[in-house]
Design a protein around this motif. Structure first.
Motif, short mmCIF file in Angstrom:
data_model
loop_
_atom_site.label_atom_id
_atom_site.label_comp_id
_atom_site.label_asym_id
_atom_site.label_seq_id
_atom_site.Cartn_x
_atom_site.Cartn_y
_atom_site.Cartn_z
N ASP A 2 6.90 -16.49 3.94
CA ASP A 2 7.17 -15.06 3.83
C ASP A 2 5.92 -14.30 4.29
O ASP A 2 4.89 -14.32 3.64
N ARG A 3 6.01 -13.63 5.44
CA ARG A 3 4.84 -12.97 6.01
C ARG A 3 4.68 -11.57 5.47
O ARG A 3 5.64 -10.81 5.37
N GLY A 4 3.47 -11.17 5.17
CA GLY A 4 3.19 -9.84 4.69
C GLY A 4 2.86 -8.91 5.84
O GLY A 4 2.77 -9.31 6.99
N SER A 8 -4.03 -6.10 6.16
CA SER A 8 -3.76 -6.45 4.78
C SER A 8 -3.37 -5.22 3.97
O SER A 8 -3.76 -4.10 4.27
N ARG A 9 -2.58 -5.46 2.93
CA ARG A 9 -2.09 -4.37 2.08
C ARG A 9 -3.24 -3.58 1.48
O ARG A 9 -3.25 -2.35 1.47
N TYR A 141 8.45 -1.72 -0.19
CA TYR A 141 8.28 -2.88 0.68
C TYR A 141 8.05 -2.49 2.13
O TYR A 141 8.55 -1.46 2.60
N GLU A 157 7.00 -10.53 -3.26
CA GLU A 157 5.73 -9.86 -3.46
C GLU A 157 4.90 -9.75 -2.19
O GLU A 157 4.17 -8.78 -1.99
N ARG A 158 5.04 -10.71 -1.28
CA ARG A 158 4.19 -10.69 -0.09
C ARG A 158 4.60 -9.60 0.90
O ARG A 158 3.85 -9.29 1.81
N ARG A 159 5.79 -9.04 0.72
CA ARG A 159 6.18 -7.90 1.55
C ARG A 159 5.95 -6.58 0.83
O ARG A 159 6.08 -5.52 1.44
N ARG A 172 0.82 -5.49 -7.78
CA ARG A 172 1.73 -6.47 -8.37
C ARG A 172 2.71 -5.72 -9.27
O ARG A 172 2.47 -4.57 -9.64
#
Length: 451
Positions: A2-4, A8-9, A141, A157-159, A172
């Motif tokens: 699962d790619r974010g 980076s966020r 998301y 969570e990774r999206r 989170r």
């Protein structure tokens, strides 16, 4: 895997937060809304379910495409920026609503199962934000239609770019809320605000669509002393008013909140006998007016109530015999109510009514030879106004009425095999989402594009 999102966020949120706080970002929010969008449950923040410029045929529709699945349990589709997002029990479709092309992303765990999604424009991201409720917690998301992986596990969570419960925001999941959301209480997007309610704390809230930061929180108990739960919300954008329906023990009240400041405007109570809350999809707002549906004490009639979005002042009330309330839709001149009546048999029958917005008088009433269907717990969908048609999802398919007089125009259905070896009509399990003169509709074990 699962790619974010990239970069980076944390990097993007930190940079976007600093720019926004400094007030230096003057670019137009992207992607900007289109006339063909259906960005949230109810289409817009007022949940009017109205597509004024749609051109649908009066003699029936044909299947442009369909995507069959092994399990139904549909959530309402949304459409934004030329992409339709539709969740079912097995995954999320991310597809072109005209062709039906696109992936069916496998979802394992709780991702997307909490209630209807919404789509918001952002300044920090060029793809916007997909807003997904999980009880009292809401996730924002990464959308990026071309970059969805084959599978999303857990809560995805990774999206996720941010999470909020209206009190705090984090990278989170925050708060303790989980589970499904009453569809009428699903978050709405108005401008760059995401607006929702928290049933645990009995609050309404607004957060920034870019990073989920809390803009305001309003304690509903400051307006209604004995709040049992928030039941639904809409935004009347002409008066910049958030309207929240609340249960006061057993009675129904409404609270008006300023959408920018989060301060109380009014509390709407009812004269005489206190009405009881309707079951679902019981609130809409348009052009300074709010329309709410309540139930009489004996449960035999529905009351359609109009009041002023700016002041909460009572307008007209229209009552009619209905066994159940199913939903409302609003255009420039008319409020359409969908309910059921007891036809003295083993099932209820649909009844639609058109009520004038200017005087609360019934323009026409029609009964349909159909009833709400049962499809894995998802029953009773609200109507949609599309051009000259009033679209009604039912147990026997999708029905179209002439919105000016209630004349039945056509019914679309397909047959599905039963466990006993016979066939039955597919249930129309979602609202009819109309985009670019095409209908996106979830039915028993199939997602359809109708033209």
């Amino acid at each position: 895997m699962d790619r974010g999102p990239t970069p980076s966020r944390r990097t993007v949120l930190a940079g976007a937060g600093a720019i926004l706080a400094a007030g230096c970002l003057d670019v137009q929010a992207t992607p900007t809304p289109r006339d063909s969008d259906w960005r949230m449950y109810g289409r817009g923040a007022g949940r009017t379910r109205h597509v004024p410029d749609a051109r649908l045929p009066r003699d029936g529709v044909e299947v442009a495409w369909d995507r069959q699945v092994s399990a139904s349990n549909w959530l309402p589709p949304i459409v934004a920026n030329g992409v339709a997002y539709c969740q079912n029990a097995n995954g999320l479709f991310v597809i072109d609503p005209v062709t039906g092309d696109g992936p069916h992303v496998g979802t394992y765990g709780g991702f997307g199962r909490g209630g209807p999604m919404a789509f918001g424009s952002t300044k920090a991201y060029d793809d916007g934000v997909l807003v997904v409720p999980y009880g009292d917690t809401v996730g924002g998301y990464a959308v990026a239609p071309a970059r969805w992986p084959d599978e999303v596990s857990g809560l995805g969570e990774r999206r996720a770019r941010w999470w909020t419960d209206g009190t705090e925001t984090g990278a989170r999941p925050v708060g303790g809320g989980s589970g499904e959301v009453a569809w009428g209480a699903a978050p709405v997007v108005s401008g760059d605000n995401v607006i929702g309610v928290n049933a645990f704390s009995n609050t309404a809230w607004a957060v920034d669509a870019n990073d989920g930061s809390v803009r305001w929180q309003f304690d509903l108990r400051n307006a209604v002393e004995n709040v049992s739960e928030p039941l639904g919300l809409v935004v009347d954008e002409s008066t910049e008013t958030v309207v929240v329906a609340v249960r006061d023990v057993a009675d129904l009240l409404h609270v008006g909140i300023d959408v920018r400041e989060g301060i109380s405007k009014w509390t709407h109570e009812y004269d005489g006998d206190d009405p009881r809350p309707a079951e679902r999809n019981a609130l809409a707002a348009s052009d300074g007016s709010v329309y709410a549906v309540a139930r009489t004490d004996d449960g035999k009639a529905a009351q359609l109530l109009e009041f002023d979005a700016e002041t909460g002042d009572t307008g007209w009330t229209c009552s009619f015999e209905r066994h159940l309330h199913n939903g409302v839709a609003v255009d420039g001149e008319t409020v359409y109510h969908l309910g059921t009546v007891d036809d003295s048999s083993s099932t209820d029958a649909f009844a639609a009514a058109a009520i004038g917005r200017d005087d609360g008088e019934v323009r026409w009433e029609e009964r349909l030879d159909d009833a709400p269907g049962f499809d894995f717990g998802m029953t009773v969908q609200p109507p949609t106004i599309a051009g000259d048609c009033l679209l009604i999802p039912g147990g026997g398919g999708l029905h179209a009425l002439d919105r000016t007089n209630g004349e039945h125009l056509w019914t679309f259905t397909e047959l599905v095999d039963t466990a006993g070896g016979s066939e039955t009509e597919r249930v129309a399990s979602t609202p009819a989402v109309v985009t670019d003169d095409q209908i996106v509709l979830g039915m028993t074990v199939g997602l359809y594009g109708l033209e």
